[in-house]
Structure formats: C-alpha cells, structure tokens
Motif scaffolding. Structure first.
Motif, mmCIF file in Angstrom:
data_model
loop_
_atom_site.group_PDB
_atom_site.id
_atom_site.type_symbol
_atom_site.label_atom_id
_atom_site.label_comp_id
_atom_site.label_asym_id
_atom_site.label_seq_id
_atom_site.Cartn_x
_atom_site.Cartn_y
_atom_site.Cartn_z
ATOM 1 N N GLN A 131 0.770 -1.382 -0.233
ATOM 2 C CA GLN A 131 -0.127 0.025 -0.158
ATOM 3 C C GLN A 131 0.861 1.282 -0.180
ATOM 4 O OE1 GLN A 131 -3.322 -0.069 -0.744
ATOM 5 N NE2 GLN A 131 -3.303 -2.056 -0.500
ATOM 6 N N VAL A 132 1.968 1.323 0.693
ATOM 7 C CA VAL A 132 2.858 2.297 0.811
ATOM 8 C C VAL A 132 3.371 2.472 -0.542
ATOM 9 C CG1 VAL A 132 5.213 3.240 1.718
ATOM 10 C CG2 VAL A 132 3.329 2.190 3.170
ATOM 11 N N PRO A 153 3.778 7.700 -5.109
ATOM 12 C CA PRO A 153 3.892 8.673 -6.191
ATOM 13 C C PRO A 153 2.769 9.929 -5.888
ATOM 14 C CG PRO A 153 3.732 6.563 -7.098
ATOM 15 C CD PRO A 153 3.538 6.228 -5.502
ATOM 16 N N LYS A 154 1.708 9.556 -5.164
ATOM 17 C CA LYS A 154 0.729 10.402 -4.593
ATOM 18 C C LYS A 154 1.017 11.413 -3.286
ATOM 19 C CE LYS A 154 -2.852 7.659 -6.402
ATOM 20 N NZ LYS A 154 -3.928 6.788 -6.243
ATOM 21 N N TRP A 189 2.618 10.348 7.394
ATOM 22 C CA TRP A 189 1.704 9.835 6.129
ATOM 23 C C TRP A 189 1.997 8.499 6.099
ATOM 24 C CZ3 TRP A 189 4.269 7.171 1.923
ATOM 25 C CH2 TRP A 189 3.394 7.026 0.898
ATOM 26 N N LEU A 190 3.068 7.800 6.381
ATOM 27 C CA LEU A 190 3.524 6.368 6.322
ATOM 28 C C LEU A 190 2.645 5.775 7.610
ATOM 29 C CD1 LEU A 190 4.973 4.092 5.279
ATOM 30 C CD2 LEU A 190 6.959 4.827 6.892
#
Length: 139
Positions: free
Chosen positions: A19-20, A25-26, A36-37
């Motif tokens: 998923q990461v 890219p986004k 975010w991670l």
C-alpha cells in the motif's frame, strides 16, 4: 500488535509495504513523511483486520519469546502490564488504534491528521476508548 502470530504479521507487513509503494507517487508533502506512512500503515491494518474476520487478536499470555536481561525483574509490574494488554486486545480495531496512539503520546492534532477526523472527534473517540478499557480492567 495487531496480529498474534508471525505468519499473520508477515502478511500484514507485506500488505502495508504494498500500500505504501502504491501510494508513494501521490505523497504531496503536506504532512511529515512519518505521519503519512503511519496513517497508511494504520488504515491498512484496520482494513486487513476487517477483511479477515477469522483472525484473532493477541489474547494469550505467552511470553516465552522474550529475553529477560534484568536481574531485578518486577513480576507484579509484568502481571499488570499483561492485564492491560489483554484488556486492549478485547477492544475493537478502532478503539485499539486510539489507545495505541495514546500510549505513543500522539497529540490530538497528530491523531486527527492521521485518522482524517477533527480534533474534537478525536477527543470524543479517545475518551470512549479509554472508558471501554477502564470497564474491561475493572471487571
């Protein structure tokens, strides 16, 4: 913490990594990379748990894999900690996530960013999760 055996943890880790990789890219840099991670990892874990209802949370007291290095080991403290972990694992996935955020000293703002809800909603959900945990521990 979400999976009770090594094989399930490896599966979840692989899913989080995928998923990461898909989402990277986004990444716009509007928050810290670690935030975010963490959000991707937590959301993936929650979806993973919901999609695999047959999976169970850690519910056993097996500590045979832990190496004890201190000579003055506190058995009473260990027992209390074990009871807390057992109680946490009786919570649903969402409440469990909020308790883990709390234990990791995340601020309301950080939690709101990662979960995608308002800070006020975070406070409400956090209080509910803590109250559920207290109920379980008081039984």
């Amino acid at each position: 913490m979400y999976m009770d055996d090594a094989e399930d943890r490896a599966d979840l880790f692989q899913e989080i990594t995928y998923q990461v990789w898909k989402a990277y890219p986004k990444f716009r840099g509007e928050s810290e990379f670690s935030t975010w991670l963490y959000r991707i990892a937590l959301n993936t874990a929650i979806v993973f748990l919901k999609s695999e209802k047959k999976r169970s949370f850690i519910a056993n007291g097996d500590v045979s894999n832990f190496k004890i290095t201190q000579d003055d080991y506190d058995w009473e403290k260990e027992e209390k900690l074990s009871q807390i972990y057992k109680a946490v694992h009786q919570l649903n996935a969402i409440d469990k996530a909020f308790i883990f955020y709390y234990l990791e000293d995340f601020s309301g703002k950080q939690i709101a960013e990662q979960v995608g809800i308002s800070e006020g909603n975070v406070r409400v959900k956090m209080n509910r999760a803590k109250n559920k945990l207290k109920e379980i521990l008081n039984k």
